[in-house]
Scaffold this motif. Structure first.
Motif, short mmCIF file in Angstrom:
data_model
loop_
_atom_site.label_atom_id
_atom_site.label_comp_id
_atom_site.label_asym_id
_atom_site.label_seq_id
_atom_site.Cartn_x
_atom_site.Cartn_y
_atom_site.Cartn_z
N LYS A 29 6.74 4.65 7.42
CA LYS A 29 7.85 5.05 6.43
C LYS A 29 7.01 4.88 5.91
O LYS A 29 6.51 4.37 5.06
CB LYS A 29 9.24 3.94 6.17
N VAL A 30 7.41 6.28 4.67
CA VAL A 30 6.91 6.40 3.20
C VAL A 30 7.92 6.71 2.59
O VAL A 30 9.37 6.95 2.36
CB VAL A 30 6.16 8.05 3.42
N PHE A 31 7.20 5.60 1.22
CA PHE A 31 7.81 5.68 -0.14
C PHE A 31 8.38 5.54 -1.22
O PHE A 31 6.83 6.78 -1.58
CB PHE A 31 8.30 4.16 0.10
N LEU A 32 8.46 6.83 -1.99
CA LEU A 32 8.73 8.12 -2.68
C LEU A 32 9.05 7.65 -4.08
O LEU A 32 10.11 7.07 -4.46
CB LEU A 32 8.49 9.74 -2.68
N GLN A 33 8.22 7.32 -5.07
CA GLN A 33 9.21 7.23 -6.22
C GLN A 33 9.26 8.96 -7.10
O GLN A 33 8.08 9.81 -7.82
CB GLN A 33 7.96 6.34 -7.14
N TYR A 90 14.65 14.88 -8.42
CA TYR A 90 15.54 14.57 -7.35
C TYR A 90 16.20 15.52 -6.04
O TYR A 90 16.42 15.23 -4.89
CB TYR A 90 16.80 12.91 -7.73
#
Length: 186
Positions: free
Chosen positions: A170-174, A180
Motif C-alpha cells: 500500500k502506498v500513501f500519498l499526500q 486531487y
C-alpha cells in the motif's frame, strides 16, 4: 504501425472492421463501449475521408525503433508461434533468446512482450527496445501456452514487471487539494 498500413491498403470497409477488431483485443486504449459507439455511428461513406487525416493520437517515442518489431510479436502471439532473436539486456551481454510470446504491454512509451522462455522455464518480460535482431519464427518448436490470465495480471502493478512472490504494497500519498482531481485520474 505496419499492421494498420496493411489493413488500410484493403477496401475501406474491410479496413474499418479489421481495425475495430484489432482495437477490441486491446486493453487500456479504448473502451468496448467507445468502439461499439464508433462502429454504429461512423458511416462507411465517411470512413474514406477519415483515413486521410488523423483524428486521434497515442503516445509514441521516436527515439526508439522498437515499434518496427511490434507487428512481428503481435502476429506471433495471434498465431501462437515461437520466436528467436538476439536480446541486448540493459545490463550484460547480448544473447539469443527463444520466446513463446503471450502478451504485449506498453509502459512509459516502451513496449514489452511477456512470454515463456524455455531456458528459464518461466514467463519473462522482454523490452522490445532491447531486441537486437529481426525475430525469426521457429517452426519446429511447439508453442507453450501461458497459464497467466493477462486481463487481470497487472491490476495491482505499477510498471511493466510483476515479480513473483512479492506482496502488494500500500502506498500513501499526500496531495494538495488543488491537485486531487488530476491525481485521481492518473
Amino acid at each position: 504501425i505496419d499492421i494498420i498500413h496493411y489493413m488500410k491498403d484493403r477496401a475501406p470497409s474491410v479496413y474499418f472492421r479489421q481495425l475495430c477488431g484489432l482495437l477490441s483485443k486491446s486493453k487500456g486504449l479504448l473502451t468496448d463501449e467507445w468502439l461499439e459507439d464508433m462502429h454504429i455511428h461512423l458511416k462507411e461513406d465517411n470512413a474514406e475521408t477519415l483515413y486521410n487525416q488523423r483524428i486521434i493520437e497515442f503516445e509514441h517515442n521516436d527515439n526508439f525503433d522498437a515499434d518496427q518489431y511490434l507487428p512481428v510479436f503481435f502476429k506471433a502471439i495471434y498465431e501462437q508461434k515461437v520466436l528467436s532473436f538476439i536480446y541486448n539486456p540493459y545490463s550484460g551481454k547480448k544473447y539469443e533468446l527463444e520466446l513463446h510470446p503471450h502478451y504485449l504491454k506498453q509502459y512509459r512509451k516502451i513496449w514489452y512482450v511477456y512470454g515463456y522462455v524455455d531456458a528459464c522455464k518461466s514467463e519473462q518480460c522482454v523490452a522490445l527496445d532491447r531486441v537486437a535482431s529481426e525475430p525469426n519464427i521457429l517452426k519446429d518448436v511447439s508453442f507453450h501456452k501461458s497459464e497467466i490470465i493477462f486481463n487481470s495480471y497487472f491490476e495491482d502493478v505499477v510498471g511493466a514487471t510483476k515479480y513473483t512472490g512479492q506482496k502488494v504494497s500500500k502506498v500513501f500519498l499526500q496531495i494538495k487539494s488543488s491537485d486531487y482531481t488530476m491525481m485521481m485520474n492518473k
